[in-house]
Design a protein around this motif. Structure first.
Motif, PDB file in Angstrom:
ATOM      1  N   MET A   1      -5.670  -5.143   2.412  1.00  0.00           N
ATOM      2  CA  MET A   1      -5.588  -4.097   1.383  1.00  0.00           C
ATOM      3  C   MET A   1      -6.841  -3.219   1.419  1.00  0.00           C
ATOM      4  O   MET A   1      -6.768  -1.988   1.349  1.00  0.00           O
ATOM      5  CB  MET A   1      -5.441  -4.729  -0.004  1.00  0.00           C
ATOM      6  CG  MET A   1      -4.243  -5.628  -0.184  1.00  0.00           C
ATOM      7  SD  MET A   1      -2.679  -4.757  -0.265  1.00  0.00           S
ATOM      8  CE  MET A   1      -1.592  -6.183  -0.528  1.00  0.00           C
TER       9      MET A   1
ATOM     10  N   CYS B   1       0.639   3.982  -3.056  1.00  0.00           N
ATOM     11  CA  CYS B   1       0.279   5.376  -2.809  1.00  0.00           C
ATOM     12  C   CYS B   1       1.417   6.324  -3.203  1.00  0.00           C
ATOM     13  O   CYS B   1       1.169   7.463  -3.616  1.00  0.00           O
ATOM     14  CB  CYS B   1      -0.087   5.576  -1.342  1.00  0.00           C
ATOM     15  SG  CYS B   1      -1.638   4.760  -0.863  1.00  0.00           S
TER      16      CYS B   1
ATOM     17  N   VAL C   1       0.834  -1.211   0.000  1.00  0.00           N
ATOM     18  CA  VAL C   1       0.000   0.000   0.000  1.00  0.00           C
ATOM     19  C   VAL C   1       0.867   1.260   0.000  1.00  0.00           C
ATOM     20  O   VAL C   1       0.583   2.227  -0.713  1.00  0.00           O
ATOM     21  CB  VAL C   1      -0.960  -0.015   1.202  1.00  0.00           C
ATOM     22  CG1 VAL C   1      -1.636   1.344   1.369  1.00  0.00           C
ATOM     23  CG2 VAL C   1      -2.010  -1.110   1.030  1.00  0.00           C
TER      24      VAL C   1
ATOM     25  N   TYR D   1      -3.688   8.091  -3.717  1.00  0.00           N
ATOM     26  CA  TYR D   1      -3.912   6.658  -3.582  1.00  0.00           C
ATOM     27  C   TYR D   1      -4.473   6.153  -4.918  1.00  0.00           C
ATOM     28  O   TYR D   1      -5.030   6.928  -5.697  1.00  0.00           O
ATOM     29  CB  TYR D   1      -4.908   6.340  -2.447  1.00  0.00           C
ATOM     30  CG  TYR D   1      -6.249   7.005  -2.621  1.00  0.00           C
ATOM     31  CD1 TYR D   1      -7.263   6.412  -3.397  1.00  0.00           C
ATOM     32  CD2 TYR D   1      -6.515   8.244  -2.050  1.00  0.00           C
ATOM     33  CE1 TYR D   1      -8.480   7.042  -3.580  1.00  0.00           C
ATOM     34  CE2 TYR D   1      -7.737   8.876  -2.234  1.00  0.00           C
ATOM     35  CZ  TYR D   1      -8.705   8.265  -2.992  1.00  0.00           C
ATOM     36  OH  TYR D   1      -9.912   8.887  -3.193  1.00  0.00           O
TER      37      TYR D   1
ATOM     38  N   ARG E   1      -6.839  -0.836   4.390  1.00  0.00           N
ATOM     39  CA  ARG E   1      -5.881   0.264   4.274  1.00  0.00           C
ATOM     40  C   ARG E   1      -6.246   1.263   3.191  1.00  0.00           C
ATOM     41  O   ARG E   1      -5.815   2.417   3.208  1.00  0.00           O
ATOM     42  CB  ARG E   1      -4.483  -0.299   4.019  1.00  0.00           C
ATOM     43  CG  ARG E   1      -3.827  -0.871   5.243  1.00  0.00           C
ATOM     44  CD  ARG E   1      -3.353   0.218   6.184  1.00  0.00           C
ATOM     45  NE  ARG E   1      -2.125   0.845   5.689  1.00  0.00           N
ATOM     46  CZ  ARG E   1      -2.019   2.056   5.182  1.00  0.00           C
ATOM     47  NH1 ARG E   1      -3.086   2.830   5.094  1.00  0.00           N
ATOM     48  NH2 ARG E   1      -0.871   2.517   4.754  1.00  0.00           N
ATOM     49  N   LEU E   2      -7.028   0.825   2.189  1.00  0.00           N
ATOM     50  CA  LEU E   2      -7.416   1.708   1.091  1.00  0.00           C
ATOM     51  C   LEU E   2      -8.942   1.738   0.973  1.00  0.00           C
ATOM     52  O   LEU E   2      -9.520   1.236   0.003  1.00  0.00           O
ATOM     53  CB  LEU E   2      -6.790   1.215  -0.225  1.00  0.00           C
ATOM     54  CG  LEU E   2      -5.270   1.350  -0.352  1.00  0.00           C
ATOM     55  CD1 LEU E   2      -4.776   0.626  -1.590  1.00  0.00           C
ATOM     56  CD2 LEU E   2      -4.859   2.827  -0.397  1.00  0.00           C
TER      57      LEU E   2
END
Length: 377
Positions: A312, A286, A282, A292, A315-316
């Motif tokens: 994933m 980014c 990640v 992102y 985190r996003l």
């Protein structure tokens, strides 16, 4: 498709669990059409002998020479089997693209893949293209990752920031900016499955094992101190493009990790190592596609690990996380498809490497062509 040919792609990744073979029809420009695929597993003894070559050891040149020829025979077998599965005669195949089995990757000095292409060509009777990486090294690149150009053909979308993440033994990301004027940038982010598989094998008494479905990782808890230690690895701070392998993220690192954090030889270790993969991927995605990526496409064996996928997504939260199979691409054969595609490009004299992925001074036509004997002088 203009100039479309039948081609076979052969690939074995850093996990060294077996050979992925795919039969495709492709012109080497547009996305290929898959006709058949299969996975030929390595027997346990062969798996161990390959892993033993990842680090210097006694009598390694002789062991490498024997394995080089032996794997050539197994790769040829995989090619013949996938052709049979596709219902085609091997005589209809124009070319085989064989990535081989990487046993050392130490750019800028060298990269080494084995599985003798002369044996493949001789046993199949098909022109074989192999040794794809050295041409890029000769132009100042790292010889990896090579698949980003193929990722671009499959997944680029105008106006959309797309990160294509391959979660094999090592993780790599291809940054597709959604703008034809932007350079294609890619690189290895660090480990994906390698450390997890090594820990599972260690806890299984040395017999090959994995954290199937991420079950152990989901039972465990992340150790923040250990995660910080892992994230301080100097490779992560290197600028893109870059590449790595088991030399940096293999058994030696795992042993140091368990020496410093002996309490993590269990579920908490799986949880921490899984988070390490998530955070390093990640962070890289980014950095390459700020702030992102709008879409992250997951490929490779790790795309089937629910713990990695959930990490994933957590985190996003604003990105759409998709499996390549959601887009009609078989994640298990994607890299094998790429090397079939590259082999056709090589026969056509088309370049396949990307300077923004490998750091080379210029693109290169990749691979050495190994012909077959069709007659006598």
């Amino acid at each position: 498709m203009d100039e479309a040919r039948i081609a076979i792609g052969l690939m074995s990744g850093t996990s060294a669990d077996g050979i992925d073979a795919v039969l495709v029809r492709t012109d080497g420009v547009r996305a290929p059409r898959v006709l058949a695929d299969l996975h030929l597993p390595y027997p346990e003894d062969l798996h161990r002998r390959i892993l033993a070559l990842y680090q210097p050891g006694e009598n390694e040149i002789d062991r490498l020479g024997v394995l080089h020829r032996e794997l050539g025979g197994r790769f040829a077998e995989a090619a013949l089997r996938v052709c049979q599965r596709g219902g085609l005669s091997i005589e209809r195949v124009a070319v085989i693209g064989s990535h081989g089995q990487t046993v050392r990757h130490r750019p800028p000095d060298f990269t080494l893949q084995i599985a003798d292409p002369f044996v493949i060509a001789a046993r199949t009777g098909v022109v074989t293209v192999a040794d794809f990486r050295p041409a890029d090294l000769a132009r100042g690149g790292e010889g990896a990752p090579l698949v980003p150009l193929f990722h671009q053909v499959l997944f680029a979308r105008p106006g959309q920031r797309v990160a294509v993440v391959n979660l094999g033994g090592i993780a790599n990301v291809t940054a597709l900016a959604g703008d034809d004027r932007a350079p294609l940038i890619a690189g290895d982010t660090g480990p994906a499955n390698t450390l997890l598989d090594l820990l599972a094998t260690r806890l299984n008494g040395g017999a090959r094992a994995v954290d199937r479905n991420g079950d152990a990782a989901r039972r465990g808890r992340v150790d923040d101190e250990a995660l910080a230690w892992l994230m301080a690895h100097p490779y992560l701070a290197r600028p893109f493009p870059k590449s790595t392998g088991r030399e940096a993220f293999g058994s030696e690192l795992l042993e140091r990790f368990l020496t410093i954090f002996p309490h993590l030889a269990g579920d908490d270790g799986f949880a921490t190592l899984t988070r390490f993969t998530v955070e390093s991927v990640v962070e890289a995605a980014c950095r390459l596609l700020p702030p992102y990526p709008e879409r992250m496409i997951l490929c490779g064996g790790g795309a089937r690990n629910p713990a990695l996928v959930a990490g994933m997504a957590h985190r996003l939260p604003l990105a759409r996380i998709a499996d390549a199979e959601d887009l009609g691409v078989d994640v298990s054969t994607l890299e094998a498809q790429a090397f079939a595609w590259f082999a056709v490009r090589t026969l056509r004299g088309l370049t396949s490497s990307v300077t923004g992925a490998t750091g080379a001074e210029m693109p290169a036509v990749l691979g050495a062509i190994h012909p077959v004997t069709v007659g006598q002088v």
